[in-house]
Design a protein around this motif. Structure first.
Motif, PDB file in Angstrom:
ATOM      1  N   SER A   1       1.193  -1.703   0.161  1.00 54.96           N
ATOM      2  CA  SER A   1       0.084   0.124   0.186  1.00 54.96           C
ATOM      3  C   SER A   1       0.712   1.608   0.074  1.00 54.96           C
ATOM      4  O   SER A   1       1.417   1.164   0.510  1.00 54.96           O
ATOM      5  CB  SER A   1      -0.926   0.139   1.165  1.00 54.96           C
ATOM      6  OG  SER A   1      -1.694   1.310   1.042  1.00 54.96           O
ATOM      7  N   TRP A   2       0.445   2.357  -0.722  1.00 52.49           N
ATOM      8  CA  TRP A   2       1.402   3.564  -0.851  1.00 52.49           C
ATOM      9  C   TRP A   2       1.080   3.894   1.388  1.00 52.49           C
ATOM     10  O   TRP A   2       2.082   4.973   0.946  1.00 52.49           O
ATOM     11  CB  TRP A   2      -0.107   4.882  -0.757  1.00 52.49           C
ATOM     12  CG  TRP A   2      -0.871   4.976  -0.480  1.00 52.49           C
ATOM     13  CD1 TRP A   2      -2.075   4.276  -0.966  1.00 52.49           C
ATOM     14  CD2 TRP A   2      -1.873   6.123  -0.326  1.00 52.49           C
ATOM     15  NE1 TRP A   2      -3.282   4.630  -0.607  1.00 52.49           N
ATOM     16  CE2 TRP A   2      -3.311   4.942   0.402  1.00 52.49           C
ATOM     17  CE3 TRP A   2      -0.682   6.738   1.467  1.00 52.49           C
ATOM     18  CZ2 TRP A   2      -3.959   6.146   1.549  1.00 52.49           C
ATOM     19  CZ3 TRP A   2      -1.457   6.997   1.866  1.00 52.49           C
ATOM     20  CH2 TRP A   2      -3.454   7.315   2.477  1.00 52.49           C
ATOM     21  N   ARG A   3       0.028   3.457   1.830  1.00 54.37           N
ATOM     22  CA  ARG A   3       0.477   3.472   3.367  1.00 54.37           C
ATOM     23  C   ARG A   3       1.869   3.133   3.451  1.00 54.37           C
ATOM     24  O   ARG A   3       2.421   3.539   4.904  1.00 54.37           O
ATOM     25  CB  ARG A   3      -0.111   2.887   3.722  1.00 54.37           C
ATOM     26  CG  ARG A   3      -2.492   3.702   3.788  1.00 54.37           C
ATOM     27  CD  ARG A   3      -2.820   3.122   4.425  1.00 54.37           C
ATOM     28  NE  ARG A   3      -3.997   3.729   3.771  1.00 54.37           N
ATOM     29  CZ  ARG A   3      -5.103   4.440   4.807  1.00 54.37           C
ATOM     30  NH1 ARG A   3      -4.766   5.312   5.355  1.00 54.37           N
ATOM     31  NH2 ARG A   3      -6.331   5.122   4.132  1.00 54.37           N
ATOM     32  N   SER A   4       2.451   2.376   3.738  1.00 49.49           N
ATOM     33  CA  SER A   4       3.462   2.163   4.087  1.00 49.49           C
ATOM     34  C   SER A   4       4.382   2.498   3.246  1.00 49.49           C
ATOM     35  O   SER A   4       6.002   2.952   3.895  1.00 49.49           O
ATOM     36  CB  SER A   4       4.153  -0.005   3.105  1.00 49.49           C
ATOM     37  OG  SER A   4       2.795  -0.180   3.240  1.00 49.49           O
TER      38      SER A   4
ATOM     39  N   PHE B   1       4.858   5.743   5.995  1.00 50.38           N
ATOM     40  CA  PHE B   1       5.005   5.033   7.497  1.00 50.38           C
ATOM     41  C   PHE B   1       6.508   5.223   7.459  1.00 50.38           C
ATOM     42  O   PHE B   1       7.212   5.510   7.737  1.00 50.38           O
ATOM     43  CB  PHE B   1       4.369   3.548   7.437  1.00 50.38           C
ATOM     44  CG  PHE B   1       5.169   3.566   9.097  1.00 50.38           C
ATOM     45  CD1 PHE B   1       4.141   3.481   9.879  1.00 50.38           C
ATOM     46  CD2 PHE B   1       5.468   2.142   8.715  1.00 50.38           C
ATOM     47  CE1 PHE B   1       4.898   3.036  11.017  1.00 50.38           C
ATOM     48  CE2 PHE B   1       5.990   1.546  10.469  1.00 50.38           C
ATOM     49  CZ  PHE B   1       5.491   1.819  10.877  1.00 50.38           C
ATOM     50  N   THR B   2       7.122   4.904   6.204  1.00 50.33           N
ATOM     51  CA  THR B   2       8.421   4.177   6.366  1.00 50.33           C
ATOM     52  C   THR B   2       9.265   5.388   5.964  1.00 50.33           C
ATOM     53  O   THR B   2      10.186   6.159   6.549  1.00 50.33           O
ATOM     54  CB  THR B   2       9.852   3.740   4.775  1.00 50.33           C
ATOM     55  OG1 THR B   2       8.624   1.954   4.550  1.00 50.33           O
ATOM     56  CG2 THR B   2      10.588   3.420   4.497  1.00 50.33           C
ATOM     57  N   ILE B   3       9.138   6.829   5.410  1.00 49.10           N
ATOM     58  CA  ILE B   3       9.521   8.279   4.923  1.00 49.10           C
ATOM     59  C   ILE B   3       8.920   8.918   6.720  1.00 49.10           C
ATOM     60  O   ILE B   3      10.036   9.651   7.187  1.00 49.10           O
ATOM     61  CB  ILE B   3       8.629   9.136   4.011  1.00 49.10           C
ATOM     62  CG1 ILE B   3       9.127   8.257   2.503  1.00 49.10           C
ATOM     63  CG2 ILE B   3       9.039   9.985   4.426  1.00 49.10           C
ATOM     64  CD1 ILE B   3       8.874   8.749   1.641  1.00 49.10           C
ATOM     65  N   ALA B   4       7.257   8.787   7.714  1.00 52.23           N
ATOM     66  CA  ALA B   4       7.421   8.736   8.811  1.00 52.23           C
ATOM     67  C   ALA B   4       8.421   8.876   9.451  1.00 52.23           C
ATOM     68  O   ALA B   4       9.434   9.543  10.559  1.00 52.23           O
ATOM     69  CB  ALA B   4       6.215   9.176   9.291  1.00 52.23           C
TER      70      ALA B   4
END
Length: 406
Positions: free
Chosen positions: A153-156, A159-162
């Motif tokens: 997902s784009w959410r992953s 999350f990684t960049i966060a």
């Protein structure tokens, strides 16, 4: 210690660039998931930009009260929380809510670090600082695409960049005591030049009352209008007027951005021998030459040459003008004026390209090179008028210094 600390500042600017290009890359998937219309991305972008402009305007007061270290730490924490919020956002409304701290944090850290480097480091570091922003803006889509192509997902990706942003937040927290130490030990000649050349002319003036400040702000407005306008509409012009394929047009525009990034890297070395004023003027003339190549009815290959020339010409202007801020207007007011300049820069990149698009929709995309020429020429005129004011101020100060006391 100063070199180690500079590495931290470079990392902060990479992190500043990381989220800047994510929305465009992920929006097709986000839009599908949320059932949002295509134009909603524009409203999200405007929300981020609006918050950035507001925070830039108030950066001077915030810096004077809390200092660069704390402001940078809190701003990066805001952006990290906002990016993490994008990952967890259950609806489009939450994306808008998270867009506000993302813009507020980006505006503060941008103006704060630009002013800190301008006041405590030499000109080549400012050019490399903005080159590292380009590194971050390039890495963002690369990181995101690795998740999108891996059936995640784009959410992953968010999350990684966060997570990377939170890593920087920890580093900034641990190095908070270093900010004041590095600033106090800085022996940059610029500090002395600032106090001598401007203290008698700006001490009792408010920042916007200082002669030349509004011209500097206008220069940033037109600069960002030209830079962002080419990025947004250059491909459409090449496809619809020069009859290039979409793929070739995209490659040519990427070479324009490559010209800016490589140009800023090279500018860092050139500043060791050439002063900021000369680099700004030569860059503007180079960019003007490139816009004229776009304007003339020449074979398509000249459009590529024009785009590369514009990129190389624009490369030194933004960082060199930022670095000149304390020298031109005094260190006492540089924090506030830096914020004003960044606010106008964001205003230019936010509103002038859409205005160009509106005009093109009512007429034809063929007006693109004419508008870009106007932006570039407006930038050149404002900058040259500012140079004359600086010469007049220097002459007046010299005359007053040499006049015998009565």
């Amino acid at each position: 210690m100063a070199t180690f600390f500079l590495v931290i500042i470079y990392l902060a600017f990479i992190s500043l660039g990381l989220p800047d290009s994510l929305l465009g890359v992920t929006w097709p998937l986000m839009r599908s998931e949320y059932g949002a219309p295509m134009e909603m991305a524009g409203w999200l972008f405007m929300t981020i930009a609006g918050a950035t402009i507001v925070s830039s305007l108030f950066t001077g007061k915030v810096l004077n009260r809390f200092g660069t270290g704390k402001v940078t730490f809190i701003s990066c924490l805001l952006t990290a929380v906002a990016i993490l919020g994008f990952n967890f956002a259950p609806s489009i409304i939450w994306l808008f809510i998270c867009a506000i701290p993302l813009g507020l944090g980006a505006g503060c850290v941008d103006a704060a670090l630009n002013n800190y480097v301008a006041a405590h480091y030499k000109a080549h570091h400012m050019s490399w600082l903005h080159c590292f922003w380009g590194v971050g803006a390039t890495l963002g889509p690369i990181i995101m695409s690795s998740f999108l192509t891996g059936d995640q997902s784009w959410r992953s990706g968010y999350f990684t960049i966060a997570g990377l942003q939170f890593g920087l937040v920890v580093i900034l927290f641990l190095t908070l005591p270093l900010w004041e130490k590095v600033a106090s030990k800085s022996n940059n000649k610029l500090n002395t030049e600032i106090d001598v050349s401007n203290s008698q002319t700006t001490k009792n003036e408010k920042p916007l009352q200082i002669k030349g400040v509004k011209l500097a702000m206008a220069t940033f407005l037109f600069y960002c209008g030209a830079e962002a306008g080419i990025g947004l509409w250059g491909s459409s012009y090449l496809v619809n007027v020069k009859d290039l394929s979409v793929g070739v047009a995209a490659q040519w525009v990427s070479l324009y951005y490559g010209g800016i990034t490589i140009g800023r890297f090279l500018t860092g070395f050139i500043t060791l021998k050439v002063d900021n004023k000369t680099l700004i003027r030569s860059g503007q003339l180079t960019a003007l030459a490139g816009t004229i190549l776009l304007l003339l009815p020449l074979p398509s290959i000249f459009s590529l040459v024009g785009l590369i020339l514009i990129g190389l010409g624009l490369a030194p202007i933004f960082p060199c003008m930022l670095h000149e801020t304390p020298t031109r207007f005094g260190k006492e007011h540089s924090q506030t004026i830096m914020g004003y300049q960044m606010a106008l820069a964001y205003t230019g990149s936010t509103f002038l390209p859409p205005l160009l698009g509106l005009l093109a929709a009512q007429t034809t995309i063929g007006i693109f090179p004419y508008v870009i020429v106007l932006f570039a020429f407006g930038m050149f005129l404002a900058s040259e008028r500012l140079n004359r004011i600086m010469v007049e101020r220097k002459t007046l100060l010299k005359r007053n210094t040499e006049s015998p006391a009565i």
